[in-house]
Design a protein around this motif. Structure first.
Motif, PDB file in Angstrom:
ATOM      1  N   GLY A 211       5.437 -33.402   7.971  1.00  0.00           N
ATOM      2  CA  GLY A 211       5.048 -33.617   6.574  1.00  0.00           C
ATOM      3  C   GLY A 211       6.030 -33.001   5.604  1.00  0.00           C
ATOM      4  N   ARG A 212       5.624 -33.048   4.321  1.00  0.00           N
ATOM      5  CA  ARG A 212       6.496 -32.616   3.228  1.00  0.00           C
ATOM      6  C   ARG A 212       6.880 -31.144   3.324  1.00  0.00           C
ATOM      7  N   GLY A 213       6.034 -30.364   4.013  1.00  0.00           N
ATOM      8  CA  GLY A 213       6.332 -28.935   4.166  1.00  0.00           C
ATOM      9  C   GLY A 213       7.627 -28.682   4.915  1.00  0.00           C
ATOM     10  N   ALA A 236       4.976 -39.486  10.804  1.00  0.00           N
ATOM     11  CA  ALA A 236       5.242 -38.837   9.520  1.00  0.00           C
ATOM     12  C   ALA A 236       4.091 -39.075   8.555  1.00  0.00           C
ATOM     13  N   SER A 237       4.005 -38.216   7.549  1.00  0.00           N
ATOM     14  CA  SER A 237       3.038 -38.442   6.472  1.00  0.00           C
ATOM     15  C   SER A 237       3.673 -39.387   5.448  1.00  0.00           C
ATOM     16  N   ARG A 238       2.858 -39.885   4.563  1.00  0.00           N
ATOM     17  CA  ARG A 238       3.392 -40.814   3.553  1.00  0.00           C
ATOM     18  C   ARG A 238       4.333 -40.108   2.579  1.00  0.00           C
ATOM     19  N   ASP A 250       7.157 -45.189  10.762  1.00  0.00           N
ATOM     20  CA  ASP A 250       6.691 -43.897  11.299  1.00  0.00           C
ATOM     21  C   ASP A 250       5.413 -43.407  10.614  1.00  0.00           C
ATOM     22  N   GLN A 251       5.012 -44.070   9.532  1.00  0.00           N
ATOM     23  CA  GLN A 251       3.914 -43.510   8.731  1.00  0.00           C
ATOM     24  C   GLN A 251       2.555 -43.657   9.400  1.00  0.00           C
ATOM     25  N   VAL A 252       1.847 -42.535   9.443  1.00  0.00           N
ATOM     26  CA  VAL A 252       0.485 -42.513   9.984  1.00  0.00           C
ATOM     27  C   VAL A 252      -0.477 -42.401   8.809  1.00  0.00           C
ATOM     28  N   GLN A 254      -3.813 -44.280   6.190  1.00  0.00           N
ATOM     29  CA  GLN A 254      -4.511 -45.438   5.625  1.00  0.00           C
ATOM     30  C   GLN A 254      -3.569 -46.589   5.333  1.00  0.00           C
ATOM     31  N   THR A 255      -2.406 -46.291   4.798  1.00  0.00           N
ATOM     32  CA  THR A 255      -1.451 -47.359   4.482  1.00  0.00           C
ATOM     33  C   THR A 255      -0.289 -47.362   5.472  1.00  0.00           C
ATOM     34  N   GLY A 256      -0.490 -46.680   6.593  1.00  0.00           N
ATOM     35  CA  GLY A 256       0.498 -46.696   7.667  1.00  0.00           C
ATOM     36  C   GLY A 256      -0.184 -47.137   8.935  1.00  0.00           C
ATOM     37  N   ILE A 269       1.777 -30.718   7.516  1.00  0.00           N
ATOM     38  CA  ILE A 269       1.053 -31.831   6.881  1.00  0.00           C
ATOM     39  C   ILE A 269      -0.253 -31.251   6.350  1.00  0.00           C
ATOM     40  N   SER A 270      -0.578 -31.529   5.069  1.00  0.00           N
ATOM     41  CA  SER A 270      -1.752 -30.881   4.478  1.00  0.00           C
ATOM     42  C   SER A 270      -3.063 -31.416   5.039  1.00  0.00           C
ATOM     43  N   GLY A 271      -3.086 -32.721   5.402  1.00  0.00           N
ATOM     44  CA  GLY A 271      -4.332 -33.309   5.915  1.00  0.00           C
ATOM     45  C   GLY A 271      -5.120 -34.013   4.830  1.00  0.00           C
ATOM     46  N   ILE A 273      -7.017 -36.998   2.946  1.00  0.00           N
ATOM     47  CA  ILE A 273      -7.965 -37.945   3.554  1.00  0.00           C
ATOM     48  C   ILE A 273      -7.264 -39.224   4.024  1.00  0.00           C
ATOM     49  N   GLN A 274      -6.241 -39.656   3.274  1.00  0.00           N
ATOM     50  CA  GLN A 274      -5.550 -40.892   3.674  1.00  0.00           C
ATOM     51  C   GLN A 274      -4.730 -40.684   4.943  1.00  0.00           C
ATOM     52  N   HIS A 275      -4.280 -39.470   5.198  1.00  0.00           N
ATOM     53  CA  HIS A 275      -3.570 -39.207   6.456  1.00  0.00           C
ATOM     54  C   HIS A 275      -4.589 -39.130   7.605  1.00  0.00           C
ATOM     55  N   ILE A 288      -0.112 -27.265  12.556  1.00  0.00           N
ATOM     56  CA  ILE A 288       0.749 -26.112  12.262  1.00  0.00           C
ATOM     57  C   ILE A 288       0.978 -26.137  10.758  1.00  0.00           C
ATOM     58  N   ASN A 289       0.477 -25.112  10.064  1.00  0.00           N
ATOM     59  CA  ASN A 289       0.582 -25.102   8.606  1.00  0.00           C
ATOM     60  C   ASN A 289       0.539 -23.656   8.126  1.00  0.00           C
ATOM     61  N   LYS A 290       1.311 -23.362   7.112  1.00  0.00           N
ATOM     62  CA  LYS A 290       1.330 -21.952   6.671  1.00  0.00           C
ATOM     63  C   LYS A 290       0.150 -21.610   5.757  1.00  0.00           C
ATOM     64  N   ASP A 307       4.633 -20.333   9.672  1.00  0.00           N
ATOM     65  CA  ASP A 307       5.771 -21.067   9.119  1.00  0.00           C
ATOM     66  C   ASP A 307       6.321 -22.013  10.197  1.00  0.00           C
ATOM     67  N   ALA A 308       6.333 -23.306   9.876  1.00  0.00           N
ATOM     68  CA  ALA A 308       6.786 -24.302  10.862  1.00  0.00           C
ATOM     69  C   ALA A 308       8.206 -24.004  11.354  1.00  0.00           C
ATOM     70  N   PHE A 309       9.008 -23.392  10.477  1.00  0.00           N
ATOM     71  CA  PHE A 309      10.406 -23.130  10.853  1.00  0.00           C
ATOM     72  C   PHE A 309      10.513 -22.027  11.920  1.00  0.00           C
TER      73      PHE A 309
HETATM   74  C1  LIG Z   1      -3.888 -45.256  -1.751  1.00  0.00           C
HETATM   75  C2  LIG Z   1      -3.220 -44.137  -1.001  1.00  0.00           C
HETATM   76  C3  LIG Z   1      -2.824 -44.354   0.309  1.00  0.00           C
HETATM   77  C4  LIG Z   1      -2.216 -43.317   1.026  1.00  0.00           C
HETATM   78  N1  LIG Z   1      -1.848 -43.548   2.319  1.00  0.00           N
HETATM   79  C5  LIG Z   1      -1.351 -42.514   3.047  1.00  0.00           C
HETATM   80  C6  LIG Z   1      -1.021 -42.670   4.423  1.00  0.00           C
HETATM   81  O1  LIG Z   1      -1.127 -43.764   5.001  1.00  0.00           O
HETATM   82  N2  LIG Z   1      -0.546 -41.599   5.094  1.00  0.00           N
HETATM   83  C7  LIG Z   1      -0.379 -40.361   4.515  1.00  0.00           C
HETATM   84  O2  LIG Z   1       0.065 -39.423   5.198  1.00  0.00           O
HETATM   85  N3  LIG Z   1      -0.662 -40.202   3.215  1.00  0.00           N
HETATM   86  C8  LIG Z   1      -1.128 -41.233   2.461  1.00  0.00           C
HETATM   87  N4  LIG Z   1      -1.364 -41.046   1.151  1.00  0.00           N
HETATM   88  C9  LIG Z   1      -0.876 -39.808   0.492  1.00  0.00           C
HETATM   89  C10 LIG Z   1      -1.772 -38.619   0.707  1.00  0.00           C
HETATM   90  O3  LIG Z   1      -2.754 -38.575  -0.317  1.00  0.00           O
HETATM   91  C11 LIG Z   1      -0.934 -37.305   0.643  1.00  0.00           C
HETATM   92  O4  LIG Z   1      -0.259 -37.280  -0.596  1.00  0.00           O
HETATM   93  C12 LIG Z   1       0.063 -37.168   1.758  1.00  0.00           C
HETATM   94  O5  LIG Z   1      -0.548 -37.376   3.004  1.00  0.00           O
HETATM   95  C13 LIG Z   1       0.664 -35.759   1.705  1.00  0.00           C
HETATM   96  O6  LIG Z   1       1.660 -35.631   2.673  1.00  0.00           O
HETATM   97  P1  LIG Z   1       1.987 -34.184   3.273  1.00  0.00           P
HETATM   98  O7  LIG Z   1       0.768 -33.635   3.920  1.00  0.00           O
HETATM   99  O8  LIG Z   1       3.207 -34.359   4.097  1.00  0.00           O
HETATM  100  O9  LIG Z   1       2.423 -33.365   1.993  1.00  0.00           O
HETATM  101  P2  LIG Z   1       1.667 -32.233   1.210  1.00  0.00           P
HETATM  102  O10 LIG Z   1       0.306 -32.634   0.808  1.00  0.00           O
HETATM  103  O11 LIG Z   1       2.614 -31.811   0.126  1.00  0.00           O
HETATM  104  O12 LIG Z   1       1.503 -31.057   2.267  1.00  0.00           O
HETATM  105  C14 LIG Z   1       2.543 -30.299   2.767  1.00  0.00           C
HETATM  106  C15 LIG Z   1       1.911 -29.219   3.642  1.00  0.00           C
HETATM  107  O13 LIG Z   1       2.946 -28.476   4.252  1.00  0.00           O
HETATM  108  C16 LIG Z   1       2.544 -27.113   4.294  1.00  0.00           C
HETATM  109  N5  LIG Z   1       3.759 -26.318   4.369  1.00  0.00           N
HETATM  110  C17 LIG Z   1       4.715 -26.113   3.420  1.00  0.00           C
HETATM  111  N6  LIG Z   1       5.724 -25.382   3.909  1.00  0.00           N
HETATM  112  C18 LIG Z   1       5.402 -25.097   5.196  1.00  0.00           C
HETATM  113  C19 LIG Z   1       6.046 -24.379   6.219  1.00  0.00           C
HETATM  114  N7  LIG Z   1       7.244 -23.778   6.045  1.00  0.00           N
HETATM  115  N8  LIG Z   1       5.421 -24.264   7.415  1.00  0.00           N
HETATM  116  C20 LIG Z   1       4.212 -24.837   7.633  1.00  0.00           C
HETATM  117  N9  LIG Z   1       3.566 -25.534   6.688  1.00  0.00           N
HETATM  118  C21 LIG Z   1       4.148 -25.682   5.491  1.00  0.00           C
HETATM  119  C22 LIG Z   1       1.760 -26.899   3.012  1.00  0.00           C
HETATM  120  O14 LIG Z   1       0.884 -25.790   3.156  1.00  0.00           O
HETATM  121  C23 LIG Z   1       1.038 -28.232   2.880  1.00  0.00           C
HETATM  122  O15 LIG Z   1      -0.241 -28.164   3.498  1.00  0.00           O
HETATM  123  C24 LIG Z   1      -1.972 -42.062   0.404  1.00  0.00           C
HETATM  124  C25 LIG Z   1      -2.372 -41.874  -0.919  1.00  0.00           C
HETATM  125  C26 LIG Z   1      -2.989 -42.884  -1.621  1.00  0.00           C
HETATM  126  C27 LIG Z   1      -3.426 -42.636  -3.026  1.00  0.00           C
END
Ligand SMILES: Cc1cc2nc3c(=O)[nH]c(=O)nc-3n(C[C@H](O)[C@H](O)[C@H](O)COP(=O)(O)OP(=O)(O)OC[C@H]3O[C@@H](n4cnc5c(N)ncnc54)[C@H](O)[C@@H]3O)c2cc1C
Length: 326
Positions: A211-213, A236-238, A250-252, A254-256, A269-271, A273-275, A288-290, A307-309
Motif C-alpha cells: 500500500g501507500r505506506g 496492490a491497493s488502489r 495488480d489492484q485488489v 472493489q474496483t480491482g 495498507i490501511s484497510g 472498506i473498498q480494499h 503489517i502496519n505501523k 515499520d514495514a521497512f
Molecule cells: C469508489 C471507490 C472505489 C475504490 N476501490 C478501491 C479498490 O478496489 N482497492 C483499494 O485498495 N482501494 C479502493 N479505493 C480506495 C480506498 O478508499 C483507499 O483510499 C485505499 O485503499 C487506500 O490505499 P492504502 O491503504 O494503500 O493507503 P492509505 O489509506 O494511505 O494507507 C497507508 C497505510 O500505510 C501505513 N503505513 C505508513 N507508513 C508505514 C510504514 N513505514 N510501515 C507500515 N505501515 C505504514 C499507514 O499507517 C496506513 O495505514 C476505492 C475508493 C473509492 C471511493
C-alpha cells in the motif's frame, strides 16, 4: 434438465476455477437440483475435457472454432447460449474470473434471465437455487432467488472446493452453434501476462499486497521479495495503482480484483472498506502496519504493528532460512 458449467480454458489448459465450479455443481445435484452435471467449453481444439469426469462432469459439450484459441466474447456467448437451449439446465455456473465476469452477463442478456455475480455460497431450497453474494463492498451479504430458468451465477474464485473425484471420463460431444466470425465487431487480439510465471491474482494461493505506506514504487522490491520467498503473487491497493506505482491488473478491491487466497499479506495498507471488499474472504490475513488503529487489523488473523521497512526484510529473511532448511 441439468446443471451446466462453463469450462474455461486458456492456451488449451482448463483453468482450476472451472474445477471449483464443477465441484459446486456436483454438490448442488447431491443437494437436490436435477442433474446431471454438464459442461460447455469453447476452444480451438479439445483441451482434455474427458478428464473432467474426475471433477464431477458427466458430459461436456465442445464448441470448436479456430477463432476460439483465445477468448472471443461474441462466439463464446453464442456457444453457451446454444448449450443452454439444447439441455435446458436449471442452473448455469461460471467462474467469477476475468473471463467469467465478461461472459456471464453477455449470456444472461442474450437469454433474458437474471445473473447473480461473485457468489460465495449456493444452496438448494425447495429444489430451487439460492445464491449468497456480498453487497455494499462486503459489509453485508444478500440471498438471491431466481424467477426464471436457468438460474445463472458466477462464483468467486477460491471459495468453492473442487470435487473429490472418482468418476470415469466425461463424455465429450460436439456442440453445433451458429457463429459468423465476420459479424464479430470486437475481438481480443492479445492477452498480456503481467507478472511472467506467477499465478494470476484471482487464482493465487498466496498474495502479498503493498500500500501507500511504502512511500514509492522503488520500495515495492520489499513486497516482491516477500512474495518470492513465500511463492506468492504481488497485489496492490488502489492508492498505489492510482499513483502509477503498479499496474491496474495488480489492484485488489472493489474496483480491482476479488481474491480469496489461502494467505493474504497486507503490507502498509490501511484497510479501507473498498480494499477489504476484494480480499476479506481470504483464508488467513496477515497485516503489517505501523498504526495499531489501522482498520486492516479488524479483519486480520495475525497483525504485526511495526515499520514495514524493518518488519518485511526480517520476515523475508526468516522465510528464506526456513525454505533453505527444506
Ligand atoms: C469508489 C471507490 C472505489 C475504490 N476501490 C478501491 C479498490 O478496489 N482497492 C483499494 O485498495 N482501494 C479502493 N479505493 C480506495 C480506498 O478508499 C483507499 O483510499 C485505499 O485503499 C487506500 O490505499 P492504502 O491503504 O494503500 O493507503 P492509505 O489509506 O494511505 O494507507 C497507508 C497505510 O500505510 C501505513 N503505513 C505508513 N507508513 C508505514 C510504514 N513505514 N510501515 C507500515 N505501515 C505504514 C499507514 O499507517 C496506513 O495505514 C476505492 C475508493 C473509492 C471511493
Amino acid at each position: 434438465m441439468a446443471v451446466l458449467v462453463f469450462i474455461e480454458q486458456r492456451d488449451g489448459q482448463i483453468r482450476s476455477v472451472s474445477r471449483e465450479a464443477l465441484g459446486e455443481a456436483a454438490r448442488l445435484v447431491a443437494a437436490g437440483l436435477e442433474g446431471p452435471v454438464m459442461g460447455v467449453c469453447a476452444a480451438a481444439s479439445d483441451p482434455g475435457l474427458a478428464g473432467l469426469g474426475e471433477a464431477g462432469a458427466k458430459e461436456v459439450m465442445l464448441a470448436t472454432h479456430e477463432a476460439f484459441a483465445r477468448y472471443e466474447p461474441t462466439g463464446y456467448a453464442q456457444a453457451v447460449a446454444a448449450a443452454v437451449e439444447k439441455v435446458k439446465p436449471s442452473a448455469v455456473l461460471f467462474a467469477g474470473s476475468s473471463m467469467g465476469r465478461d461472459l456471464a452477463p453477455r449470456v444472461a442478456a442474450r437469454l433474458g434471465v437474471g445473473l447473480a455475480t461473485d457468489c460465495v455460497a449456493l444452496a438448494v431450497e425447495g429444489s430451487r437455487l439460492v445464491a449468497t453474494r456480498p453487497v455494499y463492498a462486503g459489509k453485508a451479504t444478500q440471498k438471491v432467488g431466481f424467477t426464471r430458468a436457468p438460474a445463472m451465477v458466477s462464483l468467486r474464485p477460491k471459495v468453492f472446493a473442487p470435487h473429490g473425484g472418482n468418476g470415469g471420463p466425461a463424455t465429450v460431444t460436439a456442440l453445433p452453434f451458429p457463429y459468423d466470425p465476420a459479424a464479430v465487431k470486437a475481438r481480443v487480439v492479445e492477452i498480456k501476462a503481467t507478472s511472467a510465471g506467477k499465478a494470476d491474482l484471482t487464482e493465487a494461493e498466496i498474495i502479498v499486497s503493498g500500500g501507500r505506506g511504502l512511500k514509492g514504487p522503488e520500495h515495492f522490491d520489499l513486497v516482491e521479495g516477500l512474495a518470492l520467498a513465500l511463492g506468492g503473487t504481488v497485489g496492490a491497493s488502489r492508492a498505489v495503482v492510482d499513483a502509477g506505482w503498479r499496474p491496474h491488473a495488480d489492484q485488489v478491491g472493489q474496483t480491482g480484483k476479488t481474491v480469496s487466497p489461502k494467505l493474504y499479506v497486507a503490507v502498509a495498507i490501511s484497510g479501507a472498506i473498498q480494499h477489504l471488499a476484494g480480499m476479506s474472504s481470504s483464508r488467513c490475513i496477515v497485516a503489517i502496519n505501523k498504526d495499531p488503529e489501522a482498520p486492516i487489523f479488524k479483519v486480520a488473523d495475525y497483525g504485526i504493528v511495526g515499520d514495514a521497512f524493518e518488519v518485511v526484510p526480517a520476515l523475508t529473511e526468516a522465510i528464506r532460512k526456513l525454505n533453505a532448511q527444506g
